[in-house]
Structure formats: structure tokens, C-alpha cells
Design a protein around this motif. Structure first.
Motif, PDB file in Angstrom:
ATOM      1  N   LYS A   3       0.747  -1.381  -0.006  1.00  0.00           N
ATOM      2  CA  LYS A   3      -0.176  -0.031  -0.014  1.00  0.00           C
ATOM      3  C   LYS A   3       0.836   1.364   0.195  1.00  0.00           C
ATOM      4  CE  LYS A   3      -3.884  -2.138   2.108  1.00  0.00           C
ATOM      5  NZ  LYS A   3      -4.929  -2.414   3.369  1.00  0.00           N
ATOM      6  N   GLN A   4       0.640   2.077  -0.944  1.00  0.00           N
ATOM      7  CA  GLN A   4       1.419   3.141  -1.156  1.00  0.00           C
ATOM      8  C   GLN A   4       0.729   4.624  -0.857  1.00  0.00           C
ATOM      9  OE1 GLN A   4       3.605   2.942  -4.916  1.00  0.00           O
ATOM     10  NE2 GLN A   4       4.497   5.302  -4.819  1.00  0.00           N
ATOM     11  N   SER A   5       1.421   5.719  -0.272  1.00  0.00           N
ATOM     12  CA  SER A   5       0.563   6.836  -0.264  1.00  0.00           C
ATOM     13  C   SER A   5       1.660   8.053  -0.258  1.00  0.00           C
ATOM     14  CB  SER A   5      -0.210   6.887   1.218  1.00  0.00           C
ATOM     15  OG  SER A   5       0.662   6.651   2.156  1.00  0.00           O
ATOM     16  N   PRO A   6       1.270   9.101  -0.660  1.00  0.00           N
ATOM     17  CA  PRO A   6      -0.079   9.587  -1.057  1.00  0.00           C
ATOM     18  C   PRO A   6      -0.116   9.358  -2.631  1.00  0.00           C
ATOM     19  CG  PRO A   6       1.760  11.349  -1.136  1.00  0.00           C
ATOM     20  CD  PRO A   6       2.351  10.239  -0.262  1.00  0.00           C
ATOM     21  N   GLN A   7      -1.283   9.291  -3.250  1.00  0.00           N
ATOM     22  CA  GLN A   7      -1.447   9.187  -4.508  1.00  0.00           C
ATOM     23  C   GLN A   7      -0.747  10.157  -5.525  1.00  0.00           C
ATOM     24  OE1 GLN A   7      -5.643   8.349  -5.650  1.00  0.00           O
ATOM     25  NE2 GLN A   7      -5.177   7.876  -7.970  1.00  0.00           N
ATOM     26  N   SER A   8      -0.718  11.484  -4.964  1.00  0.00           N
ATOM     27  CA  SER A   8      -0.009  12.472  -5.502  1.00  0.00           C
ATOM     28  C   SER A   8       0.530  13.571  -4.443  1.00  0.00           C
ATOM     29  CB  SER A   8      -0.995  13.190  -6.569  1.00  0.00           C
ATOM     30  OG  SER A   8      -1.841  13.920  -5.659  1.00  0.00           O
ATOM     31  N   LEU A   9       1.773  14.257  -4.968  1.00  0.00           N
ATOM     32  CA  LEU A   9       2.278  15.081  -3.933  1.00  0.00           C
ATOM     33  C   LEU A   9       2.915  16.200  -4.874  1.00  0.00           C
ATOM     34  CD1 LEU A   9       3.684  15.010  -1.219  1.00  0.00           C
ATOM     35  CD2 LEU A   9       5.444  13.809  -2.058  1.00  0.00           C
ATOM     36  N   ILE A  10       2.478  17.340  -4.223  1.00  0.00           N
ATOM     37  CA  ILE A  10       3.452  18.600  -4.858  1.00  0.00           C
ATOM     38  C   ILE A  10       4.280  19.133  -3.705  1.00  0.00           C
ATOM     39  CG2 ILE A  10       2.944  20.944  -5.614  1.00  0.00           C
ATOM     40  CD1 ILE A  10       0.168  19.798  -6.460  1.00  0.00           C
ATOM     41  N   VAL A  11       5.615  19.287  -4.031  1.00  0.00           N
ATOM     42  CA  VAL A  11       6.682  19.577  -3.126  1.00  0.00           C
ATOM     43  C   VAL A  11       7.293  20.972  -3.885  1.00  0.00           C
ATOM     44  CG1 VAL A  11       8.881  19.224  -2.117  1.00  0.00           C
ATOM     45  CG2 VAL A  11       7.048  17.609  -2.169  1.00  0.00           C
ATOM     46  N   GLN A  12       7.680  22.102  -2.954  1.00  0.00           N
ATOM     47  CA  GLN A  12       8.473  23.165  -3.659  1.00  0.00           C
ATOM     48  C   GLN A  12       9.926  22.756  -3.855  1.00  0.00           C
ATOM     49  OE1 GLN A  12       7.530  26.351  -4.450  1.00  0.00           O
ATOM     50  NE2 GLN A  12       5.598  26.575  -3.672  1.00  0.00           N
ATOM     51  N   LYS A  71       8.078 -12.777  -9.112  1.00  0.00           N
ATOM     52  CA  LYS A  71       7.623 -11.661  -9.437  1.00  0.00           C
ATOM     53  C   LYS A  71       7.585 -10.460  -8.357  1.00  0.00           C
ATOM     54  CE  LYS A  71       2.877 -12.832  -8.206  1.00  0.00           C
ATOM     55  NZ  LYS A  71       1.735 -13.511  -8.758  1.00  0.00           N
ATOM     56  N   ILE A  72       7.237  -9.377  -8.754  1.00  0.00           N
ATOM     57  CA  ILE A  72       7.580  -8.179  -7.982  1.00  0.00           C
ATOM     58  C   ILE A  72       6.049  -7.664  -7.626  1.00  0.00           C
ATOM     59  CG2 ILE A  72       8.153  -5.577  -7.588  1.00  0.00           C
ATOM     60  CD1 ILE A  72      10.471  -6.420  -9.197  1.00  0.00           C
ATOM     61  N   ILE A  73       5.542  -7.301  -6.453  1.00  0.00           N
ATOM     62  CA  ILE A  73       4.327  -6.648  -6.087  1.00  0.00           C
ATOM     63  C   ILE A  73       4.447  -5.347  -6.082  1.00  0.00           C
ATOM     64  CG2 ILE A  73       2.417  -6.600  -4.508  1.00  0.00           C
ATOM     65  CD1 ILE A  73       3.011  -9.417  -5.808  1.00  0.00           C
ATOM     66  N   PHE A  74       3.958  -4.740  -6.839  1.00  0.00           N
ATOM     67  CA  PHE A  74       4.003  -3.022  -6.929  1.00  0.00           C
ATOM     68  C   PHE A  74       3.069  -2.369  -6.281  1.00  0.00           C
ATOM     69  CE2 PHE A  74       7.382  -2.095 -10.013  1.00  0.00           C
ATOM     70  CZ  PHE A  74       7.548  -3.375 -10.844  1.00  0.00           C
ATOM     71  N   GLY A  75       3.249  -1.115  -5.574  1.00  0.00           N
ATOM     72  CA  GLY A  75       2.403  -0.032  -4.971  1.00  0.00           C
ATOM     73  C   GLY A  75       1.659   0.208  -6.236  1.00  0.00           C
ATOM     74  N   LYS A  76       0.631   1.261  -5.880  1.00  0.00           N
ATOM     75  CA  LYS A  76      -0.143   1.942  -7.127  1.00  0.00           C
ATOM     76  C   LYS A  76       0.323   3.248  -7.487  1.00  0.00           C
ATOM     77  CE  LYS A  76      -4.508   0.163  -5.834  1.00  0.00           C
ATOM     78  NZ  LYS A  76      -4.952  -1.000  -6.710  1.00  0.00           N
ATOM     79  N   GLY A  77       1.543   3.709  -7.057  1.00  0.00           N
ATOM     80  CA  GLY A  77       2.362   4.621  -7.519  1.00  0.00           C
ATOM     81  C   GLY A  77       1.810   6.038  -6.916  1.00  0.00           C
ATOM     82  N   THR A  78       2.988   6.837  -6.815  1.00  0.00           N
ATOM     83  CA  THR A  78       2.670   8.320  -6.417  1.00  0.00           C
ATOM     84  C   THR A  78       3.284   9.266  -7.649  1.00  0.00           C
ATOM     85  OG1 THR A  78       2.970   7.706  -4.143  1.00  0.00           O
ATOM     86  CG2 THR A  78       3.411  10.083  -4.694  1.00  0.00           C
ATOM     87  N   ARG A  79       2.266  10.124  -7.916  1.00  0.00           N
ATOM     88  CA  ARG A  79       2.809  11.296  -8.772  1.00  0.00           C
ATOM     89  C   ARG A  79       3.392  12.365  -8.076  1.00  0.00           C
ATOM     90  NH1 ARG A  79      -1.328  12.384 -13.867  1.00  0.00           N
ATOM     91  NH2 ARG A  79       0.543  13.558 -14.538  1.00  0.00           N
ATOM     92  N   LEU A  80       4.633  12.761  -8.292  1.00  0.00           N
ATOM     93  CA  LEU A  80       5.201  13.713  -7.620  1.00  0.00           C
ATOM     94  C   LEU A  80       5.562  14.744  -8.550  1.00  0.00           C
ATOM     95  CD1 LEU A  80       6.940  14.848  -5.166  1.00  0.00           C
ATOM     96  CD2 LEU A  80       8.977  13.634  -6.118  1.00  0.00           C
ATOM     97  N   HIS A  81       5.028  16.075  -8.364  1.00  0.00           N
ATOM     98  CA  HIS A  81       5.286  17.321  -9.151  1.00  0.00           C
ATOM     99  C   HIS A  81       6.292  18.285  -8.300  1.00  0.00           C
ATOM    100  CE1 HIS A  81       4.814  20.225 -11.918  1.00  0.00           C
ATOM    101  NE2 HIS A  81       4.514  20.970 -11.301  1.00  0.00           N
ATOM    102  N   ILE A  82       7.199  18.492  -8.751  1.00  0.00           N
ATOM    103  CA  ILE A  82       8.128  19.618  -8.038  1.00  0.00           C
ATOM    104  C   ILE A  82       8.007  21.037  -8.514  1.00  0.00           C
ATOM    105  CG2 ILE A  82      10.482  20.353  -7.126  1.00  0.00           C
ATOM    106  CD1 ILE A  82       9.424  17.454  -6.082  1.00  0.00           C
TER     107      ILE A  82
END
Lengths: 112, 112
Positions: free
Chosen positions: B5-14, B99-110
Motif C-alpha cells: 500500500k502506497q501513499s500519497p497518490q499524488s504529491l506537490i513539493v516546492q 515476480k514483484i508486487i508493486f504499489g499503485k504509484g505516487t505522482r510527484l510534482h516539484i
């Protein structure tokens, strides 16, 4: 450098068509994988193969089949494409399967 | 039990800030925890990986922190740069897995 190539970057097909997605790796890897990637759903494993002519179902095999006649080539087949199969398809290869996987650039498939 | 389980789904950082992405797992047999980075239009690529015999691994500005008792691991990106904007996937696998189990991913925007 490991290279995984996929036959098409973009593909547009009609509902009911048979679709072939090809993947080739140049590193003599035993294991190859097909994933689909959809927003919010991450990478979902469709099928994988740990040897020539061997295949294992992943998490979402319904509507797909695969073929591995040569070690370097792993094909994903959509027997009768449907609109819900519109997605990004990613192929990967790995020497062991559970460690580093090397991904191709992906095929973005649109089924109309 | 196979989920990651991966969090957050999306992230905005300066720009210049610290980006933190968290993952949790249930299967205590997992013993390999990689992170993959995916830029738009590309396939995912291995960024950094850790095994549970260490609590932290650092490669440049990227650090994995691992908490075995809590069954959690996280990716820290120090001094985040616009070029770090990508989707990040955590993953896990165990001895004997193919095989590998992947989390659902996090979209990171800087932000620049």
C-alpha cells in the motif's frame, strides 16, 4: 545496457480486432512480464513467463493470452479487443523475476 | 497479504523541499524492497532498493528508510528538483518469488 523494445509506441484498433503486442529483450533474461498501467491503478500484472513456452497468469489475465516461442521475445495477444482494454501496456524482463525488472517504453493502445 | 500500500497518490513539493512517499506491506516473507521511477512517456526504471538487514540506504539525494517492525518503508528525496517530477512506485518481493508486487504509484510534482 539492457534494452527492452516494444513493437509500437501507439496503436489504434477497433473493437473485436485481434491485437498483437511484441516485446524483445537483448539480455538473455529468463523472465519476462506484461503489465498494464492505468491512472490510479498502478502497474497490474497480466502474464509472465519464466522460460520459453512457459507462462503464468498474473492478476488480470482475462481477455489476454501470451506466447513465448523464443527466449528473447514475449508477445501479448488480445484475442478480441474491447474498449476496456484501452491502456498503456508495459513489457519488462528480469534475470530472476523478483529483483530488478527492466521495462520497455510502453505501448499506448486505444480501442475504439 | 500480497499487497503493498502506497501513499500519497499524488504529491506537490516546492523546489528544494523534501519529498516523502510511504509504503506498507503485510507479508513478512518479503525481503527485497525496490523503488522505481517513471518519467512521462517512459517505462519505470529501478531507482534504489533495500533489504531488511539495514534500516536506511542512501544514494545521492534519495534515501530509503525501512522499519521492519512496523512493516513500512519510505522514500525521501532531499533537495527536490523539478527534474525529479515523475511517478514513483514502491515494490516488494520475497525469497522464492518469481515476480514483484508493486504499489499503485505516487505522482510527484516539484514546483520550480
Amino acid at each position: 545496457d539492457v534494452k527492452v523494445t516494444q513493437s509500437s509506441r501507439y496503436l489504434v484498433k477497433r473493437t473485436g480486432e485481434k491485437v498483437f503486442l511484441e516485446c524483445v529483450q537483448d539480455m538473455d533474461h529468463e523472465n519476462m512480464f506484461w503489465y498494464r498501467q492505468d491512472p490510479g491503478l498502478g502497474l497490474r500484472l497480466i502474464y509472465f513467463s519464466y522460460d520459453v513456452k512457459m507462462k503464468e497468469k498474473g492478476d488480470i489475465p482475462e481477455g489476454y493470452s501470451v506466447s513465448r516461442e523464443k527466449k528473447e521475445r514475449f508477445s501479448l495477444i488480445l484475442e478480441s479487443a474491447s474498449t476496456n482494454q484501452t491502456s498503456m501496456y508495459l513489457c519488462a524482463s528480469s534475470p530472476t523475476g523478483r529483483e530488478t525488472q527492466y521495462f520497455g517504453p510502453g505501448t499506448r493502445l486505444l480501442v475504439l | 497479504q500480497q499487497q503493498v500500500k502506497q501513499s500519497p497518490q499524488s504529491l506537490i513539493v516546492q523546489k528544494g523541499g523534501i519529498s516523502i512517499i510511504n509504503c506498507a506491506y503485510e507479508n513478512t516473507a518479503f525481503d527485497y524492497f525496490p523503488w522505481y521511477q517513471q518519467f512521462p512517456g517512459k517505462g519505470p526504471a529501478l531507482l534504489i532498493a533495500i533489504r531488511p538487514d539495514v534500516s536506511e540506504k542512501k544514494e545521492g539525494r534519495f534515501t530509503i528508510s525501512f522499519n521492519k517492525s512496523a512493516k513500512q518503508f519510505s522514500l525521501h528525496i532531499m533537495d527536490s528538483q523539478p527534474g525529479d517530477s515523475a511517478t514513483y512506485f514502491c515494490a516488494a518481493s520475497g525469497l522464492g518469488d518469481d515476480k514483484i508486487i508493486f504499489g499503485k504509484g505516487t505522482r510527484l510534482h516539484i514546483l520550480p
